[in-house]
Design a protein around this motif. Structure first.
Motif, mmCIF file in Angstrom:
data_model
loop_
_atom_site.group_PDB
_atom_site.id
_atom_site.type_symbol
_atom_site.label_atom_id
_atom_site.label_comp_id
_atom_site.label_asym_id
_atom_site.label_seq_id
_atom_site.Cartn_x
_atom_site.Cartn_y
_atom_site.Cartn_z
ATOM 1 N N TYR A 4 141.296 -62.612 17.648
ATOM 2 C CA TYR A 4 140.178 -64.084 16.360
ATOM 3 C C TYR A 4 141.186 -64.399 15.558
ATOM 4 O O TYR A 4 141.615 -63.330 15.071
ATOM 5 N N LYS A 5 141.612 -65.802 15.228
ATOM 6 C CA LYS A 5 142.534 -65.926 14.286
ATOM 7 C C LYS A 5 141.120 -67.762 13.466
ATOM 8 O O LYS A 5 141.829 -68.721 14.182
ATOM 9 N N PRO A 6 140.091 -66.762 12.698
ATOM 10 C CA PRO A 6 139.845 -68.164 11.865
ATOM 11 C C PRO A 6 140.315 -69.369 11.011
ATOM 12 O O PRO A 6 140.018 -70.227 11.415
ATOM 13 N N VAL A 7 142.321 -68.717 10.184
ATOM 14 C CA VAL A 7 142.620 -69.917 10.080
ATOM 15 C C VAL A 7 144.080 -69.516 10.390
ATOM 16 O O VAL A 7 144.125 -68.016 10.581
ATOM 17 N N GLU A 8 145.267 -69.733 9.986
ATOM 18 C CA GLU A 8 146.852 -70.133 9.969
ATOM 19 C C GLU A 8 146.483 -68.508 9.777
ATOM 20 O O GLU A 8 147.754 -68.020 10.336
ATOM 21 N N TRP A 9 146.439 -67.620 8.169
ATOM 22 C CA TRP A 9 147.521 -67.208 8.026
ATOM 23 C C TRP A 9 146.231 -65.576 8.002
ATOM 24 O O TRP A 9 146.993 -64.250 8.027
ATOM 25 N N LEU A 10 145.036 -65.731 8.794
ATOM 26 C CA LEU A 10 144.364 -64.532 8.878
ATOM 27 C C LEU A 10 143.692 -64.055 10.872
ATOM 28 O O LEU A 10 143.781 -65.178 11.097
ATOM 29 N N GLU A 11 144.939 -63.123 11.058
ATOM 30 C CA GLU A 11 144.356 -62.461 12.392
ATOM 31 C C GLU A 11 143.388 -61.596 12.542
ATOM 32 O O GLU A 11 143.573 -60.526 11.916
ATOM 33 N N ALA A 12 142.528 -61.110 13.742
ATOM 34 C CA ALA A 12 142.173 -60.054 13.934
ATOM 35 C C ALA A 12 142.074 -59.718 15.420
ATOM 36 O O ALA A 12 142.049 -60.260 15.763
ATOM 37 N N GLU A 13 142.369 -58.651 15.270
ATOM 38 C CA GLU A 13 141.818 -57.676 16.944
ATOM 39 C C GLU A 13 141.406 -57.001 16.300
ATOM 40 O O GLU A 13 141.739 -56.212 16.105
ATOM 41 N N ALA A 14 140.974 -57.088 17.836
ATOM 42 C CA ALA A 14 140.071 -54.975 18.497
ATOM 43 C C ALA A 14 140.704 -54.998 20.148
ATOM 44 O O ALA A 14 140.786 -56.257 20.999
ATOM 45 N N ALA A 15 141.122 -53.623 20.436
ATOM 46 C CA ALA A 15 141.424 -53.192 22.269
ATOM 47 C C ALA A 15 140.798 -51.792 21.993
ATOM 48 O O ALA A 15 140.541 -51.192 21.143
ATOM 49 N N TYR A 16 141.090 -52.007 23.499
ATOM 50 C CA TYR A 16 139.871 -50.731 24.132
ATOM 51 C C TYR A 16 140.750 -50.437 25.162
ATOM 52 O O TYR A 16 140.975 -51.635 25.938
ATOM 53 N N SER A 17 141.227 -49.597 25.613
ATOM 54 C CA SER A 17 141.911 -49.084 26.339
ATOM 55 C C SER A 17 140.718 -47.954 27.144
ATOM 56 O O SER A 17 141.981 -46.371 26.299
ATOM 57 N N PRO A 18 140.559 -47.530 27.592
ATOM 58 C CA PRO A 18 140.220 -46.509 29.016
ATOM 59 C C PRO A 18 141.001 -45.766 29.545
ATOM 60 O O PRO A 18 141.475 -47.400 30.408
ATOM 61 N N LYS A 19 140.910 -44.703 29.900
ATOM 62 C CA LYS A 19 141.371 -44.490 30.986
ATOM 63 C C LYS A 19 141.074 -43.167 32.143
ATOM 64 O O LYS A 19 141.027 -42.102 31.296
ATOM 65 N N TYR A 20 140.802 -43.038 33.668
ATOM 66 C CA TYR A 20 140.029 -42.646 33.940
ATOM 67 C C TYR A 20 141.180 -41.923 35.084
ATOM 68 O O TYR A 20 141.463 -42.924 35.911
ATOM 69 N N ALA A 21 141.328 -40.180 34.671
ATOM 70 C CA ALA A 21 142.078 -39.796 35.913
ATOM 71 C C ALA A 21 141.540 -38.730 36.514
ATOM 72 O O ALA A 21 140.712 -38.131 36.295
ATOM 73 N N LEU A 22 142.104 -38.614 37.959
ATOM 74 C CA LEU A 22 141.605 -37.674 38.943
ATOM 75 C C LEU A 22 142.642 -36.453 39.266
ATOM 76 O O LEU A 22 143.561 -37.190 39.333
ATOM 77 N N SER A 23 142.311 -35.491 39.532
ATOM 78 C CA SER A 23 143.703 -34.693 40.296
ATOM 79 C C SER A 23 143.378 -33.914 41.584
ATOM 80 O O SER A 23 142.150 -32.816 41.352
ATOM 81 N N SER A 24 143.511 -34.353 42.170
ATOM 82 C CA SER A 24 143.173 -32.993 43.155
ATOM 83 C C SER A 24 144.433 -32.031 44.099
ATOM 84 O O SER A 24 145.225 -33.041 44.569
ATOM 85 N N VAL A 25 144.621 -31.277 43.820
ATOM 86 C CA VAL A 25 145.335 -29.842 44.903
ATOM 87 C C VAL A 25 145.373 -29.329 45.394
ATOM 88 O O VAL A 25 144.242 -28.191 45.040
#
Length: 739
Positions: A178-199
């Motif tokens: 989100y960039k409300p004005v030219e000089w200001l910027e806000a950013e939010a990130a969400y990065s989940p990871k789900y992993a399985l392992s079968s041996v």
């Protein structure tokens, strides 16, 4: 072998000669490598990318398949990859990115060991290189031979079951900007990871036979299944606010943000054996008599606040300050958080007025200085807390559960911290030549060590923040680009060196193993006896300090460091370092009209290697006496050959197998890692096929190695027994098409 009755008489040797290299049950001559390395080694890789969208939404989807067959039977690696990226523009101020990924990797290898966490390939290569040719691999009637007391790498790879690991995972990387004005910027990130392992490790019992069809060894004694299921969830959330402003000659940028990571993993393990019907490899079809079931879980979290301030004056004076405040759940209350600042400054000398006369020659010149501290929380899950070991034991003719405290805890454990100072310079000369050079000094403090505690405590020593390690090094990168009419070329070269030194271990001197940490030397230094050549006579043996077993002329002579007349552990010294020096790489590329060429070179200028055990020491097979010897081991000491490369063959003696500088090797090397030649068809030709671009190529990996290491062993894995899956030479052909 000196002093021993010949193991094979002349008549038997003559029978082998008459057989002319063939193998038979009566006179076996098994080529263990040829019979074991029967995999195709074929590989295929496909990647399809599709993109499209509108001004508001842009999509890119891709699908990949990598399928590698091994050079031994029942070994392979297969990976499926699906990705979908979306860039969404809601308005001039609000944008989003969503990246989805699913990867499923499947690794298969022979089940030559019942431990699913141990590489069976290492076991296979160990025995393949060590079992002598006069043992039977396959009998003349097609049954499995005895091999080495029932161990047969041929039958293990073809009929011994498989160890298969499936590791699928899915991840999301979603970002809202989100960039409300030219000089200001806000950013939010969400990065989940789900992993399985079968041996799933299903190891089949293999029946071996004598030449007359009589049953011999059953290896292993029971068919068994070991199965492990694990799932993990990694969560990563991040939010930042960035403000940028310019005032005349001044450019300022400020970022502030926070992040949180958390991880949870749980696993279940099951084991059963005695499979009457091995065609059904599931836990329920095995015997419940020896079954086991275990499980565990772990979790941790990391949360951080961070900021960065950048200031530039006239585009030539650059300054940056960073600050992090990290908190980890791995530490106890009062020690969870650490503050880690850093700063850097740059001076673009080429922008100064006095540099104007050189601008056409030296286009860019920048001097850089930096200092910073970083923290390390990867110290195990919770070493600061008291841990009880939960087990079961037999008591009073019944199984009871027990809880035991075996190790002290130290709630004062905190972050390991690394401080680094760096100076560097960047140059661009005649617009074609770029040079980057750096020199750094890095000190890591508060490394966890187990310092001795009085035995009266009755518990193992806890970890303490005590160790100090220094790294001093430099890095150099050179890139040159040029052309001669339609011929374009580029050459890049980088080299680095580091000197690693353990500064402080609070007086701890590790011993009793090949690699140790000692003050004044590098981490994991090689530790052994100093070899002084071979004894030239039995009289010299008698006059020297007492060594190991029956020592004779032709055996390795070790230096008596303390002069006490006995060669013992106290005579061992640091004999080498496992940390490579002067590592380098070079990329060479060229193109002429539609033809392109690239080559990657890689190497190490100085390194110590130490390979021992099967296939290196004569008659050593996985720690058992017997086996075969390498061709170069035949250049052995004898009264007629006193200048031999190797000591006398001493079957059953341990003197020559001690860790010593004699077995150390030069592990420096230069390798041609990759060569590729391609041709892009003319655009007017491929457009007739409704194709925008069409390129065909041929590729070769691991093409050549130039070194002085042991023949047949990987110089990039220079420490250990050499029982590792080798890097294979790979030739591939492919096509790239853009529609």
């Amino acid at each position: 072998m000196l002093g021993r009755t010949p193991l094979y008489n002349d008549a038997l040797i003559e029978k082998y000669r008459e057989q002319n290299g063939r193998s038979s049950d009566l006179y076996p001559n098994t080529d263990w490598q040829k019979e074991t390395l029967t995999g195709s080694g074929l590989q295929q890789s496909h990647f399809l990318t599709i993109q499209g969208g509108t001004q508001k939404v842009k999509l890119l989807g891709s699908f990949g398949l990598l399928d590698q067959k091994g050079i031994i039977e029942n070994s392979s690696f297969k990976r499926y990859t699906i990705r979908n990226n979306a860039d969404i523009t809601f308005s001039d101020k609000l944008k989003a990115r969503v990246d989805l990924q699913f990867v499923n990797a499947i690794t298969t290898e022979p089940a030559a060991t019942s431990d699913p966490n141990t590489s069976a390939s290492g076991e296979i290569f160990q025995w393949m290189n060590g079992i002598p040719a006069n043992q039977i691999g396959i009998t003349e009637n097609g049954q499995w031979g005895v091999g080495w007391n029932g161990v047969n790498p041929i039958s293990a790879t073809r009929d011994g079951g498989t160890n298969r690991q499936r590791a699928p995972f899915g991840s999301i990387n979603a970002t809202l900007n989100y960039k409300p004005v030219e000089w200001l910027e806000a950013e939010a990130a969400y990065s989940p990871k789900y992993a399985l392992s079968s041996v799933k490790n299903f190891r089949k019992a293999i029946q071996s036979y004598l030449p007359n069809g009589t049953r011999s060894f059953l290896t292993p004694a029971l068919t068994s299944l070991t199965q492990k299921q694990a799932q993990s969830f990694f969560n990563n959330m991040r939010a930042t606010i960035t403000a940028s402003k310019s005032f005349g000659n001044h450019d300022l940028k400020f970022l502030i943000g926070g992040s949180r990571e958390d991880y949870y993993n749980e696993s279940l393990n099951g084991y059963r054996d005695t499979y009457i019907l091995p065609e059904y490899p599931v836990l329920n079809t095995g015997s419940a008599l020896n079954q086991t079931a275990t499980g565990d879980a772990e979790e941790w979290a990391l949360q951080s606040l961070f900021s960065r301030f950048n200031y530039t004056y006239k585009g030539k004076y650059l300054f940056e300050v960073n600050a992090r405040y990290d908190g980890s759940s791995r530490f106890s209350a009062g020690n969870k958080y650490g503050f880690f600042p850093s700063a850097s400054a740059g001076w673009r000398i080429s922008e100064e007025d006095f540099f104007g006369g050189l601008k056409n020659t030296i286009n860019e010149a920048k001097l850089r200085l930096s200092w910073g501290r970083l923290g390390n929380q990867l110290i195990g899950t919770y070493p600061s807390t008291t841990a009880l070991e939960l087990e079961s034991t037999a008591l009073g003719k019944q199984i009871v559960n027990t809880a035991t405290l075996n190790k002290m805890a130290n709630k004062n454990i905190s972050w390991e911290a690394t401080e680094e100072k760096n100076i560097g310079i960047d140059l661009t000369i005649l617009n074609n030549l770029s040079i980057t050079a750096d020199y750094y000094r890095r000190r890591t403090k508060d490394i966890l060590l187990e310092l001795d505690v009085p035995l009266i405590v009755g518990l193992k020593a806890p970890f303490q923040n005590a160790g100090v390690v220094d790294n001093k090094g430099w890095e150099l990168g050179i890139v040159y680009k040029g052309n001669i009419k339609d011929f374009n070329y580029n050459v890049s070269f980088n080299m680095s060196d580091v000197k690693n030194t353990v500064v402080d271990m609070k007086g701890i001197n590790e011993a009793g193993k090949l690699q140790v940490n000692r003050e004044g030397y590098s981490i994991g230094s090689l530790f052994g006896y100093e070899a002084q050549g071979f004894f030239t006579s039995d009289a010299e043996v008698a006059a020297h300090a007492k060594q190991f077993g029956t020592v004779k002329a032709g055996d390795i002579k070790y230096k008596d460091q303390n002069g006490d007349g006995l060669i013992t552990e106290s005579d061992k010294i640091i004999i080498g370092s496992v940390i490579p020096r002067f590592t380098f790489a070079s990329n060479i590329g060229a193109s002429y009209k539609g033809i392109d060429f690239s080559m990657l070179l890689q190497g190490v200028g100085k390194a110590n290697g130490y390979v021992n055990g099967p296939g290196v020491l004569p008659f050593n097979v996985g720690g058992a006496l017997g086996g075969t010897i390498r061709e170069e081991n035949k250049d052995r000491w004898s009264p007629e050959n006193p200048g031999a490369k190797y000591p006398r063959l001493a079957f059953g003696e341990s003197n020559n197998e001690q860790a010593s500088s004699f077995w150390m090797r030069d592990a420096s090397y230069l390798r041609i890692k990759n060569i590729q030649i391609g041709y892009t068809l003319p655009a007017n030709v491929v457009k007739k096929l409704s194709i925008n671009r069409l390129r065909v190529f041929a590729n070769g990996s691991n093409m050549a190695s130039f070194d002085r290491f042991l023949n047949g062993y990987d110089v990039e894995a220079p420490i250990g027994s050499g029982s590792v899956y080798p890097q294979v030479k790979l030739y591939s052909f492919g096509l790239e098409a853009t529609f």
